[in-house]
Design a protein around this motif. Structure first.
Motif, PDB file in Angstrom:
ATOM      1  N   VAL A 188      -4.487   0.940   2.319  1.00  0.00           N
ATOM      2  CA  VAL A 188      -3.689   1.995   2.977  1.00  0.00           C
ATOM      3  C   VAL A 188      -4.239   2.217   4.216  1.00  0.00           C
ATOM      4  O   VAL A 188      -3.170   2.040   5.398  1.00  0.00           O
ATOM      5  N   PRO A 237       0.860  -1.289   0.192  1.00  0.00           N
ATOM      6  CA  PRO A 237      -0.130   0.184  -0.084  1.00  0.00           C
ATOM      7  C   PRO A 237       0.916   1.087   0.098  1.00  0.00           C
ATOM      8  O   PRO A 237       0.334   2.174  -0.816  1.00  0.00           O
ATOM      9  N   ILE A 266       1.509  10.363   6.512  1.00  0.00           N
ATOM     10  CA  ILE A 266       0.852   9.902   7.641  1.00  0.00           C
ATOM     11  C   ILE A 266       1.309   8.039   7.745  1.00  0.00           C
ATOM     12  O   ILE A 266       1.235   7.997   8.899  1.00  0.00           O
ATOM     13  N   ALA A 324      -1.801  -1.469  10.812  1.00  0.00           N
ATOM     14  CA  ALA A 324      -1.123  -2.882  11.190  1.00  0.00           C
ATOM     15  C   ALA A 324       0.180  -2.552  11.652  1.00  0.00           C
ATOM     16  O   ALA A 324       0.734  -3.318  12.299  1.00  0.00           O
ATOM     17  N   TYR A 325       0.916  -1.457  11.052  1.00  0.00           N
ATOM     18  CA  TYR A 325       2.004  -1.084  11.504  1.00  0.00           C
ATOM     19  C   TYR A 325       1.988  -1.030  12.880  1.00  0.00           C
ATOM     20  O   TYR A 325       3.116  -1.639  13.691  1.00  0.00           O
ATOM     21  N   ILE A 326       1.132  -0.392  13.486  1.00  0.00           N
ATOM     22  CA  ILE A 326       0.979  -0.248  15.211  1.00  0.00           C
ATOM     23  C   ILE A 326       0.983  -1.507  15.950  1.00  0.00           C
ATOM     24  O   ILE A 326       1.533  -1.814  16.770  1.00  0.00           O
ATOM     25  N   ALA A 362       3.181   6.258  10.931  1.00  0.00           N
ATOM     26  CA  ALA A 362       2.692   4.934  11.640  1.00  0.00           C
ATOM     27  C   ALA A 362       3.689   4.080  11.649  1.00  0.00           C
ATOM     28  O   ALA A 362       3.837   3.379  12.655  1.00  0.00           O
ATOM     29  N   THR A 401      -6.232   7.279   7.044  1.00  0.00           N
ATOM     30  CA  THR A 401      -5.189   7.071   7.654  1.00  0.00           C
ATOM     31  C   THR A 401      -4.992   7.687   9.097  1.00  0.00           C
ATOM     32  O   THR A 401      -4.491   7.323   9.920  1.00  0.00           O
ATOM     33  N   THR A 402      -5.458   9.016   8.987  1.00  0.00           N
ATOM     34  CA  THR A 402      -5.301   9.949  10.179  1.00  0.00           C
ATOM     35  C   THR A 402      -6.017   9.093  11.412  1.00  0.00           C
ATOM     36  O   THR A 402      -5.814   8.754  12.521  1.00  0.00           O
ATOM     37  N   ALA A 462      -2.990  -1.013   6.347  1.00  0.00           N
ATOM     38  CA  ALA A 462      -1.589  -0.883   6.634  1.00  0.00           C
ATOM     39  C   ALA A 462      -1.304   0.122   7.788  1.00  0.00           C
ATOM     40  O   ALA A 462      -0.375  -0.337   8.586  1.00  0.00           O
ATOM     41  N   THR A 463      -1.792   1.223   7.890  1.00  0.00           N
ATOM     42  CA  THR A 463      -1.540   2.039   8.777  1.00  0.00           C
ATOM     43  C   THR A 463      -1.413   1.808  10.263  1.00  0.00           C
ATOM     44  O   THR A 463      -0.739   1.734  11.060  1.00  0.00           O
ATOM     45  N   VAL A 485      -0.765  11.822   2.488  1.00  0.00           N
ATOM     46  CA  VAL A 485      -1.028  10.426   2.943  1.00  0.00           C
ATOM     47  C   VAL A 485       0.370   9.485   3.188  1.00  0.00           C
ATOM     48  O   VAL A 485       0.191   9.074   4.198  1.00  0.00           O
ATOM     49  N   GLY A 520       5.122   2.664  15.027  1.00  0.00           N
ATOM     50  CA  GLY A 520       4.803   1.371  15.312  1.00  0.00           C
ATOM     51  C   GLY A 520       5.913   0.507  15.300  1.00  0.00           C
ATOM     52  O   GLY A 520       6.522  -0.124  16.433  1.00  0.00           O
ATOM     53  N   ILE A 521       6.647   0.389  14.143  1.00  0.00           N
ATOM     54  CA  ILE A 521       7.631  -0.737  14.092  1.00  0.00           C
ATOM     55  C   ILE A 521       8.767  -0.215  14.518  1.00  0.00           C
ATOM     56  O   ILE A 521       9.863  -1.207  15.123  1.00  0.00           O
ATOM     57  N   LEU A 558      -6.337  10.811   3.225  1.00  0.00           N
ATOM     58  CA  LEU A 558      -5.840  11.821   4.335  1.00  0.00           C
ATOM     59  C   LEU A 558      -6.610  11.562   5.465  1.00  0.00           C
ATOM     60  O   LEU A 558      -5.887  11.421   6.682  1.00  0.00           O
ATOM     61  N   LEU A 593      -4.643   5.608  12.350  1.00  0.00           N
ATOM     62  CA  LEU A 593      -3.358   5.786  13.103  1.00  0.00           C
ATOM     63  C   LEU A 593      -3.745   6.179  14.742  1.00  0.00           C
ATOM     64  O   LEU A 593      -3.263   5.423  15.731  1.00  0.00           O
TER      65      LEU A 593
END
Lengths: 93, 262
Positions: B191, A53, A82, B197-199, A86, B84-85, B194-195, A79, A90-91, B81, B88
């Protein structure tokens, strides 16, 4: 009409396809090799899945730039910022 | 993990991928309750794994829609925009919410989705495929952004895509054709997921040994689903999905009432 830019859509679609098949291939490989080599291939596949993504935002942004569509190139950059935030929150931490 | 568990996870993934590709909803909403109820996974882990399934469905199916110019990439990017905000912020908050509250929220969302799918199935009874997409200009961006922010929040909190929130808003208020709205929502979901998922990944809530077989199944199911989609009546798929989500919400409520999800 903004939806009709063929070349841009094709590049974007190819990015998604490449990501999907690479992740799928790695994960399946990982499932078969699981008992011998641990989970390394599966993890790599899931990483590709998570990265796709982000790559597709960047690709779309570049396409907008090439069409001299600065407004949407900036939206893509927003985008991307942001999502990268994250990733860092996160990682990396 | 036993071979049986592995095969069951692949099969669940295939079903989720098929539902995601054929009905446009439900890729994620069946995985979380199945993992939480029958595999005994803590809610946070079930949601973390589901987020990866959502990305897989979105990636596998949206390439088709983009190629056929159904997806409005500009509209999608703009609304991302907001999604994703929301995703997160919600993913950061989710770790402070206890498992039981998450399970209650999820059960409510399952019931709401079942209801909205009944309505969708009813209107798609005599569906006619609109072959040519009419010209349109999206209206009311502020409202669309607000709805996307909320949808992103739900995605980060519950691991779902948020389609049941975004699609009606795009269709009814932004005046985007239904097919474009569905394809664009599907495009955004990857997207958004994924945002958060990282957390979840960073927090250790994504278990690779469970996610890998599921995601492999989801890919297989989504890719097969997009191929057979033109030959399948959405009505039957939606009714089947309503049955499954209805059953899962009853199971979740039963488990909540008997003191589960602790």
């Amino acid at each position: 009409m903004s939806r009709r830019d063929d070349a841009a859509d094709r590049v974007l679609s190819l990015t998604l396809k490449a990501g999907a098949y690479t992740a799928f291939g790695l994960i399946v490989l990982g499932l078969f090799l699981q008992r011998i080599k641990g989970l390394s291939f599966s993890t790599a596949g899931l990483m590709v899945l998570l990265a796709t993504p982000v790559i597709r935002i960047a690709v779309a942004g570049v396409q907008f730039l090439r069409e001299h569509d600065l407004k949407y190139a900036l939206v893509s950059l927003g985008v991307l910022a942001i999502v990268v935030l994250a990733y860092v929150l996160g990682i990396q931490t | 993990m036993t071979l049986v568990a592995l095969v069951i996870l692949v099969l669940i993934g295939i079903c989720a991928g098929l539902f995601g590709a054929l009905a446009g909803v439900g890729g994620g909403i069946i995985v979380t309750p199945l993992l939480a109820i029958y595999f005994g996974l803590p809610m946070h882990q079930a949601i973390g794994v589901t987020l990866l399934c959502v990305i897989a469905t979105s990636t596998a199916t949206s390439s088709q829609y983009v190629e056929h110019h159904v997806t409005d990439v500009r509209l999608g990017m703009t609304l991302e925009l907001a999604t994703t905000t929301g995703a997160l912020l919600a993913a950061l908050v989710a770790s402070r919410i206890d498992r039981r509250t998450l399970a209650i929220l999820f059960a409510c969302f399952l019931l709401y989705s079942s209801g909205s799918m009944v309505r969708k199935a009813w209107t798609s009874r005599h569906e006619e495929r609109e072959e040519v997409i009419p010209d349109y200009t999206p209206q009311k961006y502020p409202l669309g952004l607000l709805a996307s922010f909320v949808a992103g929040g739900f995605s980060g909190l519950l691991g779902i895509g948020g389609g049941p929130i975004k699609v009606p808003v795009m269709y009814l208020f932004m005046k985007v054709p239904l097919r474009v709205a569905a394809a664009t929502s599907n495009f955004m979901i990857g997207v958004t997921a994924a945002t958060s998922a990282y957390i979840y990944w960073g927090r250790g809530d994504v278990r690779v040994n469970i996610a890998a077989p599921l995601v492999a199944g989801v890919f297989a199911g989504s890719l097969a689903g997009t191929r057979i989609a033109p030959k399948v009546r959405t009505f039957y798929i939606l009714m089947l999905l309503v049955g499954v989500t209805g059953w899962l919400s009853v199971q979740m409520i039963y488990k909540l009432l008997t003191g589960g999800f602790r």
